[in-house]
Design a protein around this motif. Sequence first.
Motif, short mmCIF file in Angstrom:
data_model
loop_
_atom_site.label_atom_id
_atom_site.label_comp_id
_atom_site.label_asym_id
_atom_site.label_seq_id
_atom_site.Cartn_x
_atom_site.Cartn_y
_atom_site.Cartn_z
N THR A 156 -52.86 -0.30 0.25
CA THR A 156 -53.02 0.31 -1.07
C THR A 156 -54.32 -0.13 -1.72
O THR A 156 -55.06 0.69 -2.29
CB THR A 156 -51.83 -0.06 -1.97
OG1 THR A 156 -50.64 0.52 -1.44
CG2 THR A 156 -52.03 0.46 -3.39
N SER A 160 -57.62 2.21 -2.68
CA SER A 160 -58.17 2.20 -4.03
C SER A 160 -59.67 1.93 -4.01
O SER A 160 -60.45 2.61 -4.69
CB SER A 160 -57.45 1.14 -4.87
OG SER A 160 -58.00 1.05 -6.16
N ARG A 163 -61.52 4.91 -2.52
CA ARG A 163 -61.62 6.00 -3.49
C ARG A 163 -62.78 5.74 -4.46
O ARG A 163 -63.57 6.64 -4.77
CB ARG A 163 -60.30 6.12 -4.24
CG ARG A 163 -60.25 7.22 -5.27
CD ARG A 163 -58.81 7.56 -5.69
NE ARG A 163 -58.00 6.38 -5.94
CZ ARG A 163 -56.98 6.00 -5.17
NH1 ARG A 163 -56.64 6.69 -4.10
NH2 ARG A 163 -56.27 4.93 -5.47
N THR A 175 -53.73 8.27 -2.39
CA THR A 175 -52.73 7.28 -1.98
C THR A 175 -51.34 7.84 -2.25
O THR A 175 -51.05 8.29 -3.36
CB THR A 175 -52.91 5.97 -2.79
OG1 THR A 175 -54.23 5.47 -2.62
CG2 THR A 175 -51.90 4.92 -2.31
N ASN A 215 -54.99 11.22 -7.43
CA ASN A 215 -55.44 9.94 -6.88
C ASN A 215 -54.30 9.13 -6.25
O ASN A 215 -54.43 8.64 -5.13
CB ASN A 215 -56.11 9.11 -7.97
CG ASN A 215 -57.36 9.76 -8.49
OD1 ASN A 215 -58.20 10.24 -7.73
ND2 ASN A 215 -57.50 9.80 -9.81
N VAL A 216 -53.21 8.98 -6.99
CA VAL A 216 -52.05 8.22 -6.51
C VAL A 216 -50.81 9.01 -6.87
O VAL A 216 -50.67 9.45 -8.02
CB VAL A 216 -51.97 6.82 -7.16
CG1 VAL A 216 -50.75 6.06 -6.64
CG2 VAL A 216 -53.24 6.03 -6.91
#
Length: 243
Positions: A156, A160, A163, A175, A215-216
């Motif tokens: 994770t 991040s 990205r 993610t 994004n997540v």
Amino acid sequence: MSTVLILGATSDMAIAIARKFAAHKYNIQIAARNEQQIKSIQTDIITRYNVECSVHPFDAVSFDSHSLFFQQLYPKPDITISVFGYLGENEISRENWKETQLVINTNYTGAVSILNIVSAYYASVKTGVIVGISSVAGERGRQSNYIYGSAKAGFTAYLSGLRNRLFKENVHVLTVKPGFVYTRMTENLNLPKLLTAHPQEVAKAIYQAVIQKRNVIYVKWFWRWIMLIIKTIPESIFKKLKL
């Protein structure tokens, strides 16, 4: 027509993801260790969706082979989705270093190895999408799965940072945190129905998130709030809990 590379293509989630993108007329590249199984998946996708689908041998923990694997892909994928993972059993991992290595190498090191190569290519051409399937298990270490969870926590954090690094290169990194999912990997676990997703739900969420440039994502929205509560429990209390 855009092309999607599925890494770890024999899992239930991976097959659902491949079918979802193929249904939207993406060409598919499926990569996994079991060549016979991926050929069966290839036949199914071509027959169902009338798109191009190629198969490629890929081993997540054979790090030295990753560069050549990606070099030989033609065409290069527009979207790369890292699905492979290995849950293992925490107590076996705790007592057996080889099992620990397999958990860490499959869930973290192997993913970083191949995605470093993919991301370097995408940065050079100023376009591309990377999707990494991580886990809510990486948000706080728990006694029942802290080795797997620590590997996913690392993944994770990697996604991040990737990205952040690739934003200016016009490369998007997503993610995905599915929570519990009904798959062969979890078939021996007693999973709570309300909190557990089906592979088709994961596939739909990923497809929509790619289109929307999220994004997540948590596949089931309430996992975000469940994990927020878990993360806010003071350590003095949390360490006494059986989770």
